[in-house]
Design a protein around this motif. Structure first.
Motif, PDB file in Angstrom:
ATOM      1  N   GLU A 233     150.131 -47.708  23.372  1.00 52.01           N
ATOM      2  CA  GLU A 233     150.744 -48.089  22.094  1.00 52.01           C
ATOM      3  C   GLU A 233     150.128 -47.296  20.944  1.00 52.01           C
ATOM      4  O   GLU A 233     150.826 -46.828  20.037  1.00 52.01           O
ATOM      5  N   ALA A 234     148.809 -47.141  20.984  1.00 55.07           N
ATOM      6  CA  ALA A 234     148.126 -46.403  19.929  1.00 55.07           C
ATOM      7  C   ALA A 234     148.485 -44.920  19.965  1.00 55.07           C
ATOM      8  O   ALA A 234     148.646 -44.281  18.919  1.00 55.07           O
ATOM      9  N   VAL A 235     148.621 -44.364  21.146  1.00 59.37           N
ATOM     10  CA  VAL A 235     148.998 -42.957  21.271  1.00 59.37           C
ATOM     11  C   VAL A 235     150.399 -42.728  20.718  1.00 59.37           C
ATOM     12  O   VAL A 235     150.669 -41.705  20.060  1.00 59.37           O
ATOM     13  N   LYS A 236     151.300 -43.683  20.941  1.00 60.67           N
ATOM     14  CA  LYS A 236     152.644 -43.584  20.356  1.00 60.67           C
ATOM     15  C   LYS A 236     152.569 -43.568  18.838  1.00 60.67           C
ATOM     16  O   LYS A 236     153.308 -42.834  18.173  1.00 60.67           O
ATOM     17  N   ALA A 237     151.670 -44.376  18.294  1.00 59.17           N
ATOM     18  CA  ALA A 237     151.509 -44.434  16.841  1.00 59.17           C
ATOM     19  C   ALA A 237     150.974 -43.116  16.288  1.00 59.17           C
ATOM     20  O   ALA A 237     151.446 -42.626  15.248  1.00 59.17           O
ATOM     21  N   ILE A 238     149.992 -42.533  16.974  1.00 53.58           N
ATOM     22  CA  ILE A 238     149.441 -41.254  16.538  1.00 53.58           C
ATOM     23  C   ILE A 238     150.513 -40.170  16.582  1.00 53.58           C
ATOM     24  O   ILE A 238     150.609 -39.320  15.685  1.00 53.58           O
ATOM     25  N   THR A 239     151.330 -40.206  17.620  1.00 50.44           N
ATOM     26  CA  THR A 239     152.424 -39.242  17.750  1.00 50.44           C
ATOM     27  C   THR A 239     153.415 -39.393  16.606  1.00 50.44           C
ATOM     28  O   THR A 239     153.804 -38.399  15.967  1.00 50.44           O
ATOM     29  N   TYR A 240     153.813 -40.621  16.324  1.00 48.30           N
ATOM     30  CA  TYR A 240     154.748 -40.895  15.225  1.00 48.30           C
ATOM     31  C   TYR A 240     154.160 -40.391  13.918  1.00 48.30           C
ATOM     32  O   TYR A 240     154.850 -39.724  13.129  1.00 48.30           O
ATOM     33  N   TRP A 241     152.899 -40.708  13.673  1.00 53.17           N
ATOM     34  CA  TRP A 241     152.219 -40.331  12.424  1.00 53.17           C
ATOM     35  C   TRP A 241     152.187 -38.821  12.250  1.00 53.17           C
ATOM     36  O   TRP A 241     152.504 -38.295  11.178  1.00 53.17           O
ATOM     37  N   SER A 242     151.799 -38.122  13.300  1.00 56.72           N
ATOM     38  CA  SER A 242     151.646 -36.667  13.197  1.00 56.72           C
ATOM     39  C   SER A 242     152.980 -35.933  13.176  1.00 56.72           C
ATOM     40  O   SER A 242     153.062 -34.811  12.638  1.00 56.72           O
ATOM     41  N   ASP A 243     154.015 -36.529  13.736  1.00 58.65           N
ATOM     42  CA  ASP A 243     155.315 -35.853  13.817  1.00 58.65           C
ATOM     43  C   ASP A 243     155.910 -35.523  12.446  1.00 58.65           C
ATOM     44  O   ASP A 243     156.685 -34.571  12.319  1.00 58.65           O
ATOM     45  N   LEU A 387     139.696 -40.498  11.931  1.00 53.92           N
ATOM     46  CA  LEU A 387     140.417 -39.625  11.006  1.00 53.92           C
ATOM     47  C   LEU A 387     140.119 -38.154  11.280  1.00 53.92           C
ATOM     48  O   LEU A 387     140.996 -37.299  11.108  1.00 53.92           O
ATOM     49  N   THR A 388     138.904 -37.858  11.707  1.00 51.14           N
ATOM     50  CA  THR A 388     138.567 -36.481  12.067  1.00 51.14           C
ATOM     51  C   THR A 388     139.442 -35.991  13.220  1.00 51.14           C
ATOM     52  O   THR A 388     139.961 -34.866  13.202  1.00 51.14           O
ATOM     53  N   ASN A 389     139.642 -36.849  14.200  1.00 50.57           N
ATOM     54  CA  ASN A 389     140.471 -36.469  15.349  1.00 50.57           C
ATOM     55  C   ASN A 389     141.958 -36.471  15.019  1.00 50.57           C
ATOM     56  O   ASN A 389     142.710 -35.644  15.549  1.00 50.57           O
ATOM     57  N   LEU A 390     142.381 -37.365  14.151  1.00 45.62           N
ATOM     58  CA  LEU A 390     143.778 -37.338  13.714  1.00 45.62           C
ATOM     59  C   LEU A 390     144.084 -36.022  13.006  1.00 45.62           C
ATOM     60  O   LEU A 390     145.149 -35.420  13.192  1.00 45.62           O
ATOM     61  N   VAL A 395     146.519 -30.017  12.917  1.00 45.44           N
ATOM     62  CA  VAL A 395     146.309 -28.563  12.976  1.00 45.44           C
ATOM     63  C   VAL A 395     146.431 -28.041  14.407  1.00 45.44           C
ATOM     64  O   VAL A 395     146.054 -26.899  14.709  1.00 45.44           O
ATOM     65  N   LYS A 396     146.937 -28.898  15.296  1.00 46.31           N
ATOM     66  CA  LYS A 396     147.249 -28.531  16.674  1.00 46.31           C
ATOM     67  C   LYS A 396     146.026 -28.124  17.502  1.00 46.31           C
ATOM     68  O   LYS A 396     146.140 -27.324  18.442  1.00 46.31           O
ATOM     69  N   GLN A 397     144.886 -28.698  17.165  1.00 44.35           N
ATOM     70  CA  GLN A 397     143.696 -28.498  17.980  1.00 44.35           C
ATOM     71  C   GLN A 397     143.597 -29.545  19.082  1.00 44.35           C
ATOM     72  O   GLN A 397     142.852 -29.366  20.046  1.00 44.35           O
ATOM     73  N   MET A 398     144.360 -30.638  18.925  1.00 41.65           N
ATOM     74  CA  MET A 398     144.376 -31.715  19.911  1.00 41.65           C
ATOM     75  C   MET A 398     145.786 -32.274  20.029  1.00 41.65           C
ATOM     76  O   MET A 398     146.565 -32.215  19.070  1.00 41.65           O
ATOM     77  N   THR A 399     146.095 -32.829  21.184  1.00 41.74           N
ATOM     78  CA  THR A 399     147.313 -33.616  21.339  1.00 41.74           C
ATOM     79  C   THR A 399     146.998 -35.044  20.894  1.00 41.74           C
ATOM     80  O   THR A 399     145.816 -35.428  20.780  1.00 41.74           O
ATOM     81  N   PRO A 400     148.007 -35.864  20.641  1.00 44.63           N
ATOM     82  CA  PRO A 400     147.738 -37.265  20.296  1.00 44.63           C
ATOM     83  C   PRO A 400     146.874 -37.976  21.328  1.00 44.63           C
ATOM     84  O   PRO A 400     145.983 -38.745  20.972  1.00 44.63           O
ATOM     85  N   GLN A 401     147.122 -37.722  22.618  1.00 43.81           N
ATOM     86  CA  GLN A 401     146.322 -38.365  23.659  1.00 43.81           C
ATOM     87  C   GLN A 401     144.870 -37.891  23.603  1.00 43.81           C
ATOM     88  O   GLN A 401     143.933 -38.696  23.737  1.00 43.81           O
ATOM     89  N   GLN A 402     144.663 -36.602  23.415  1.00 42.35           N
ATOM     90  CA  GLN A 402     143.300 -36.083  23.335  1.00 42.35           C
ATOM     91  C   GLN A 402     142.560 -36.657  22.130  1.00 42.35           C
ATOM     92  O   GLN A 402     141.379 -37.006  22.220  1.00 42.35           O
ATOM     93  N   ALA A 403     143.255 -36.754  21.012  1.00 38.26           N
ATOM     94  CA  ALA A 403     142.637 -37.317  19.814  1.00 38.26           C
ATOM     95  C   ALA A 403     142.286 -38.785  20.026  1.00 38.26           C
ATOM     96  O   ALA A 403     141.220 -39.252  19.597  1.00 38.26           O
TER      97      ALA A 403
END
Length: 419
Positions: A233-243, A387-390, A395-403
């Motif tokens: 669920e959290a990974v979906k949220a990070i994806t939505y946020w970054s998209d 926030l550092t990982n987000l 900047v495409k250094q991480m995927t949402p799952q990696q972050a």
């Protein structure tokens, strides 16, 4: 809020905790019969400056034997300055802190318990989310003065240029994405202002938290003993946020380093950004901009983060009794309504002028759906890690799952360090 807090080693805090015991003992003796006097030094954010003369005038009418010495400070480096002063034995008598800071500061032994003050207050009159943010391990360490949920601000000029209807109460997170994309005209205007800079963690969380909660995610497990930021669920949220930035290009170039006040507000005022999420301070700022055509609406799906500022008495304060007297005085609705120039934490104060004016009603409506971030030891470090990982996702250094996984690993270490 700005600045990154850095804490000295733990062994330094042992002496501060011992000093706290002495200060608390002195407070109890004074409460048994000594009349407060002298000067109460109060550190506050710079936005307090216009209100200081009125606050001092009203206070002197009630307590002529106690002087108030306010020190309005810029928010950049504010918490670092306080921690240095507290650990050096020269703290103010009162420190005003963002709600996201309280648990970390209390866990470091830098604040005195305020259950004695809390016992004298009508807690039902204070914004629940902001009040709870001032508690740590069942003890009240801070008394709220400023509260307020988050709402969305929309720029009518940006909407009109794109031919998009203004958002209405009842809109959803799906609507938010669709609207942000429709508003975006590359090189001319963008749909969503996304704060992401580490210097502005409070505003980053104001946008990210509701998204996390909407998808059913959270920062910690229900018992607050383990990270939950890497659940599906959290990974979906990070994806939505970054998209908004990575996939749709609906946030302006430079977003990874943008803060709300420094970057997004000027773009909003220049009709370059259509939507931003913020609290009552943005409402107040926009009221001073007659050339900007704007409106405010409840957050998508009504989910929002409760922001606010709350006052504590540092360990080592020279006048803790005068400080506690001031905190109880400021909690009075009729006082808070007059001296606060940001949305007050007192619910009754919101029913008094000027806060009972119709323009402030949207914050009253948003209040029941406001939630606060966890009040746990090490929270400031946890949010910095998250926030550092987000930011690395943007900047495409991480995927949402990696972050998410990297954040969870750092949070697990922080939890262990504070156990």
């Amino acid at each position: 809020m700005d600045g990154v807090m850095q804490w000295p080693r733990r062994h330094v805090l042992g002496g501060m905790l011992a000093a706290g015991a002495v200060a608390a003992s002195g407070g109890r003796l004074a409460a048994q019969g000594k009349k407060p006097s002298g000067t109460v030094t109060i550190w506050v954010g710079s936005w307090w400056a216009p209100q200081v003369p009125l606050t001092q005038k009203l206070w002197q009418a009630d307590y002529p034997d106690v002087q108030l010495a306010f020190e309005p400070l810029p928010i950049n480096g504010y918490l670092d300055k306080f921690s240095t002063a507290a650990l050096g034995g020269t703290p103010p008598d009162i420190i005003d802190v963002d709600t996201t800071w309280v648990s970390t500061v209390a866990a470091k032994g830098l604040l005195q318990p305020l259950d004695d003050v809390a016992a004298k207050l009508d807690v039902s009159d204070i914004s629940k989310a902001v009040w709870n943010a001032g508690r740590f391990k069942g003890v009240q360490y801070a008394i709220p003065a400023r509260g307020g949920p988050e709402v969305y601000y929309y720029n009518k000029t940006v909407f009109d240029k794109a031919g998009v209807p203004y958002p209405q109460a009842g809109w959803t997170h799906d609507d938010l994405v669709a609207i942000a994309r429709k508003l975006t005209i590359k090189g001319e205007q963008y749909g969503m202002g996304v704060p992401a800079d580490l210097s502005d963690p409070s505003n980053v969380l104001s946008f990210f938290c509701p998204i996390l909660w909407y998808f059913g995610g959270d920062f910690l497990t229900p018992d607050e003993k383990a990270p939950a930021i890497n659940t599906p669920e959290a990974v979906k949220a990070i994806t939505y946020w970054s998209d908004f930035y990575v996939k749709y290009g609906a946030a302006p170039e430079g977003t990874p380093n943008f803060s709300t006040t420094r970057d997004l507000m000027p773009l909003f005022e220049a009709n370059k950004v259509g939507l931003i999420s913020s609290s009552s301070n943005t409402f107040d700022a926009l009221l001073q901009k007659p050339n900007v055509k704007w409106g405010a609406v409840l957050a998508p799906d009504k989910i929002n983060r409760a922001g606010g500022w709350t006052m504590g008495v540092p360990v080592g304060a020279k006048n803790p009794d005068g400080a506690k007297l001031f905190l109880a005085w400021l909690a009075r609705p009729e006082i808070q309504a007059q001296v606060m120039n940001r949305f007050p934490a007192s619910l009754k104060a919101r029913k008094l002028p000027p806060w009972n004016e119709p323009k402030w009603q949207i914050f009253v409506e948003a209040e029941p759906d406001a939630r606060s971030v966890p009040s746990v030891a090490g929270w400031f470090e946890m949010q910095t890690a998250i926030l550092t990982n987000l930011q690395k996702v943007l900047v495409k250094q991480m995927t949402p799952q990696q972050a998410a996984d990297a954040s969870a690993a750092e949070m697990k270490r922080i939890i262990a360090d504070n156990a």
